[in-house]
Design a protein around this motif. Structure first.
Motif, PDB file in Angstrom:
ATOM      1  N   ALA A   8       0.831  -1.210   0.000  1.00 40.78           N
ATOM      2  CA  ALA A   8       0.000   0.000   0.000  1.00 40.78           C
ATOM      3  C   ALA A   8       0.864   1.258   0.000  1.00 40.78           C
ATOM      4  N   THR A   9       0.426   2.285  -0.723  1.00 37.30           N
ATOM      5  CA  THR A   9       1.162   3.547  -0.829  1.00 37.30           C
ATOM      6  C   THR A   9       0.219   4.730  -0.625  1.00 37.30           C
ATOM      7  N   PHE A  10       0.819   5.885  -0.357  1.00 31.83           N
ATOM      8  CA  PHE A  10       0.079   7.141  -0.193  1.00 31.83           C
ATOM      9  C   PHE A  10       0.980   8.236  -0.749  1.00 31.83           C
ATOM     10  N   ASP A  11       0.692   8.704  -1.964  1.00 31.89           N
ATOM     11  CA  ASP A  11       1.553   9.671  -2.651  1.00 31.89           C
ATOM     12  C   ASP A  11       0.873  11.035  -2.719  1.00 31.89           C
ATOM     13  N   VAL A  12       1.685  12.077  -2.631  1.00 34.99           N
ATOM     14  CA  VAL A  12       1.177  13.454  -2.691  1.00 34.99           C
ATOM     15  C   VAL A  12       2.011  14.242  -3.684  1.00 34.99           C
ATOM     16  N   LYS A  13       1.358  14.836  -4.658  1.00 36.38           N
ATOM     17  CA  LYS A  13       2.023  15.699  -5.637  1.00 36.38           C
ATOM     18  C   LYS A  13       1.569  17.132  -5.379  1.00 36.38           C
ATOM     19  N   CYS A  14       2.519  17.992  -5.044  1.00 35.42           N
ATOM     20  CA  CYS A  14       2.223  19.402  -4.766  1.00 35.42           C
ATOM     21  C   CYS A  14       2.507  20.227  -6.019  1.00 35.42           C
ATOM     22  N   VAL A  15       1.554  21.028  -6.443  1.00 35.13           N
ATOM     23  CA  VAL A  15       1.730  21.883  -7.617  1.00 35.13           C
ATOM     24  C   VAL A  15       1.467  23.338  -7.228  1.00 35.13           C
ATOM     25  N   ARG A  16       2.165  24.238  -7.904  1.00 39.75           N
ATOM     26  CA  ARG A  16       1.937  25.677  -7.707  1.00 39.75           C
ATOM     27  C   ARG A  16       1.130  26.195  -8.888  1.00 39.75           C
ATOM     28  N   VAL A  17      -0.029  26.750  -8.586  1.00 39.66           N
ATOM     29  CA  VAL A  17      -0.966  27.206  -9.606  1.00 39.66           C
ATOM     30  C   VAL A  17      -0.883  28.722  -9.735  1.00 39.66           C
ATOM     31  N   PHE A  18      -0.869  29.202 -10.996  1.00 42.43           N
ATOM     32  CA  PHE A  18      -0.845  30.639 -11.281  1.00 42.43           C
ATOM     33  C   PHE A  18      -2.213  31.009 -11.867  1.00 42.43           C
ATOM     34  N   PRO A  19      -3.153  31.478 -11.032  1.00 42.93           N
ATOM     35  CA  PRO A  19      -4.543  31.674 -11.477  1.00 42.93           C
ATOM     36  C   PRO A  19      -4.717  32.760 -12.538  1.00 42.93           C
ATOM     37  N   ASP A  20      -3.810  33.714 -12.611  1.00 46.03           N
ATOM     38  CA  ASP A  20      -3.956  34.806 -13.586  1.00 46.03           C
ATOM     39  C   ASP A  20      -3.467  34.409 -14.971  1.00 46.03           C
ATOM     40  N   TYR A  21      -2.993  33.183 -15.130  1.00 46.58           N
ATOM     41  CA  TYR A  21      -2.467  32.727 -16.419  1.00 46.58           C
ATOM     42  C   TYR A  21      -3.235  31.461 -16.810  1.00 46.58           C
ATOM     43  N   ALA A  22      -4.452  31.682 -17.276  1.00 40.46           N
ATOM     44  CA  ALA A  22      -5.346  30.567 -17.575  1.00 40.46           C
ATOM     45  C   ALA A  22      -5.831  30.644 -19.018  1.00 40.46           C
ATOM     46  N   ILE A  23      -6.256  29.492 -19.540  1.00 38.05           N
ATOM     47  CA  ILE A  23      -6.832  29.412 -20.874  1.00 38.05           C
ATOM     48  C   ILE A  23      -8.203  28.750 -20.758  1.00 38.05           C
ATOM     49  N   ASN A  24      -8.973  28.853 -21.824  1.00 39.53           N
ATOM     50  CA  ASN A  24     -10.361  28.383 -21.770  1.00 39.53           C
ATOM     51  C   ASN A  24     -10.503  26.885 -21.983  1.00 39.53           C
ATOM     52  N   SER A  25      -9.646  26.286 -22.804  1.00 40.88           N
ATOM     53  CA  SER A  25      -9.776  24.860 -23.101  1.00 40.88           C
ATOM     54  C   SER A  25      -8.397  24.254 -23.303  1.00 40.88           C
ATOM     55  N   ALA A  26      -8.338  22.926 -23.222  1.00 41.52           N
ATOM     56  CA  ALA A  26      -7.057  22.233 -23.363  1.00 41.52           C
ATOM     57  C   ALA A  26      -6.483  22.360 -24.760  1.00 41.52           C
ATOM     58  N   THR A  27      -7.335  22.692 -25.756  1.00 42.42           N
ATOM     59  CA  THR A  27      -6.876  22.832 -27.143  1.00 42.42           C
ATOM     60  C   THR A  27      -6.664  24.285 -27.540  1.00 42.42           C
ATOM     61  N   ASP A  28      -6.694  25.179 -26.558  1.00 44.81           N
ATOM     62  CA  ASP A  28      -6.534  26.609 -26.837  1.00 44.81           C
ATOM     63  C   ASP A  28      -5.163  26.855 -27.454  1.00 44.81           C
ATOM     64  N   SER A  29      -5.135  27.620 -28.552  1.00 46.41           N
ATOM     65  CA  SER A  29      -3.871  27.888 -29.265  1.00 46.41           C
ATOM     66  C   SER A  29      -2.992  28.900 -28.542  1.00 46.41           C
ATOM     67  N   SER A  30      -3.505  29.534 -27.497  1.00 43.82           N
ATOM     68  CA  SER A  30      -2.731  30.567 -26.789  1.00 43.82           C
ATOM     69  C   SER A  30      -1.892  29.985 -25.653  1.00 43.82           C
ATOM     70  N   LYS A  31      -1.769  28.663 -25.576  1.00 44.84           N
ATOM     71  CA  LYS A  31      -0.994  28.032 -24.502  1.00 44.84           C
ATOM     72  C   LYS A  31       0.418  28.598 -24.430  1.00 44.84           C
ATOM     73  N   LYS A  32       1.112  28.572 -25.557  1.00 42.57           N
ATOM     74  CA  LYS A  32       2.515  28.991 -25.587  1.00 42.57           C
ATOM     75  C   LYS A  32       2.653  30.455 -25.225  1.00 42.57           C
ATOM     76  N   ARG A  33       1.741  31.289 -25.727  1.00 41.93           N
ATOM     77  CA  ARG A  33       1.819  32.725 -25.450  1.00 41.93           C
ATOM     78  C   ARG A  33       1.638  33.004 -23.961  1.00 41.93           C
ATOM     79  N   VAL A  34       0.669  32.331 -23.324  1.00 39.83           N
ATOM     80  CA  VAL A  34       0.425  32.542 -21.895  1.00 39.83           C
ATOM     81  C   VAL A  34       1.598  32.047 -21.062  1.00 39.83           C
ATOM     82  N   THR A  35       2.173  30.909 -21.452  1.00 44.11           N
ATOM     83  CA  THR A  35       3.318  30.373 -20.711  1.00 44.11           C
ATOM     84  C   THR A  35       4.527  31.278 -20.823  1.00 44.11           C
TER      85      THR A  35
END
Length: 341
Positions: free
Chosen positions: A159-186
């Motif tokens: 048995a295991t218990f894993d935790v992945k911590c991520v830092r989220v930047f809420p002001d840098y968001a896109i509308n969909s996973a296929t949004d073409s502005s991904k690279k520009r926002v990053t």
């Protein structure tokens, strides 16, 4: 990695494994503590916590019911701080690598850390001895090794218990996973990280835990091993700071503390030494608390308590202790004598 909801758990388990009612407690605790709970095809439970305190609280509640996990140092990973401009830091909108996949939810994020915990009674890690051929025994120089007096309590639990911590930047968001502005926002985020004004961010903790039936041992095995709960350790320090150095009194105070702070289904039973420690454990914490509070290892009270413990353990040894005194300028130095028959 696609996630598939699975309703129900297997009820056919052997007598020495976790009982059905404990499986229900485990899943209920996970569902009440995590958000966006889902169960994958293997039966592992996934979800997220908003703060690190929520993760610690969940682990503490699981420990009450006999599910304890420990971190292996080799399984700990941390990214460079996101507040600094690090070109090697990866930014993602979704992250499907590893056993904790993160689906698209809008903002860009980076992985801060990954902590992999295993059951306290998990795999055996000691190296097996290499057998030497009989005709070479006389020609091999024996290696000095420590004699192990107690056998391991590990049971190879997977048995295991894993935790992945991520830092989220809420002001840098896109509308969909296929949004073409991904690279520009990053790219904009990377430029802003190099500026003096650090972008707003917050942490998220994604959890993946094996189902309760993966534990190959009874929960009572975990309740009788392990360390004292951190809250109880702090309580001992507070009690000692008030001038109490009696193990019996401290034990009574700890019982009242547990009854007051752990209620309902999170109330531990008396077999759980994490919440009902032995006298020797209480004494050790009291002794360390005296050292920390006095800021010295040559404290007279701590030394007197240590001598009292030695006298109880061995009748073949003799001790004499005379404390330091200063009576109107008449100084009597500290004297400590030890005799072994």
């Amino acid at each position: 990695m696609s996630q598939t909801l699975v309703s129900g758990t297997s009820s056919s388990m052997s007598a020495d494994r976790v009982e059905d009612r404990e499986v229900d407690v485990f899943e209920r605790l996970m569902r009440s503590s995590l958000k966006d709970v889902r169960i994958d095809r293997e039966g592992d439970i996934h979800g997220l916590c908003e703060t690190e305190e929520d993760v610690v609280h969940l682990l503490s509640n699981l420990r009450v019911h006999g599910y304890a996990y420990s971190v292996r140092r080799s399984a700990y990973y941390r990214q460079p701080p996101s507040g600094a401009a690090k070109h090697e830091t990866g930014f993602f909108y979704s992250h499907t690598k590893g056993n904790i996949p993160i689906q698209f939810f809008g903002p860009v994020f980076c992985v801060e850390s990954l902590v992999k915990r295993e059951c306290t009674l998990g795999p055996l890690y000691h190296k097996k001895e290499t057998l030497v051929a009989d005709h070479l025994v006389d020609h091999v120089n024996p290696k000095k090794k420590r004699k192990v007096l107690m056998d391991t309590q590990k049971k190879g639990c997977p048995a295991t218990f894993d935790v992945k911590c991520v830092r989220v930047f809420p002001d840098y968001a896109i509308n969909s996973a296929t949004d073409s502005s991904k690279k520009r926002v990053t790219e904009k985020l990377k430029r802003d990280l190099e500026s003096t004004q650090v972008p707003k961010s917050y942490l998220r903790y994604y959890v993946a835990a094996s189902q309760a039936s993966r534990h190959n041992h009874g929960i009572e095995c975990v309740k009788t091993i392990g360390h004292i709960h951190p809250l109880l350790s702090k309580e001992i320090r507070d009690i000692v700071a008030k001038g109490t150095n009696s193990v019996r009194i401290i034990k009574l105070e700890l019982e009242r503390f547990v009854e007051k702070n752990f209620t309902g289904e999170n109330r531990p039973d008396r077999m759980n030494i994490m919440f009902y420690p032995t006298d020797s454990t209480i004494y050790s914490h009291m002794y360390r608390a005296l050292f920390d509070l006095k800021k010295t290892v040559i404290d007279q009270d701590a030394l007197r308590n240590q001598i009292n413990g030695w006298e109880k353990e061995s009748k073949a040894e003799r001790f004499f202790f005379r404390p330091f005194t200063d009576d109107n300028g008449k100084v009597q130095p500290l004297l400590f004598c030890y005799q072994h028959k």
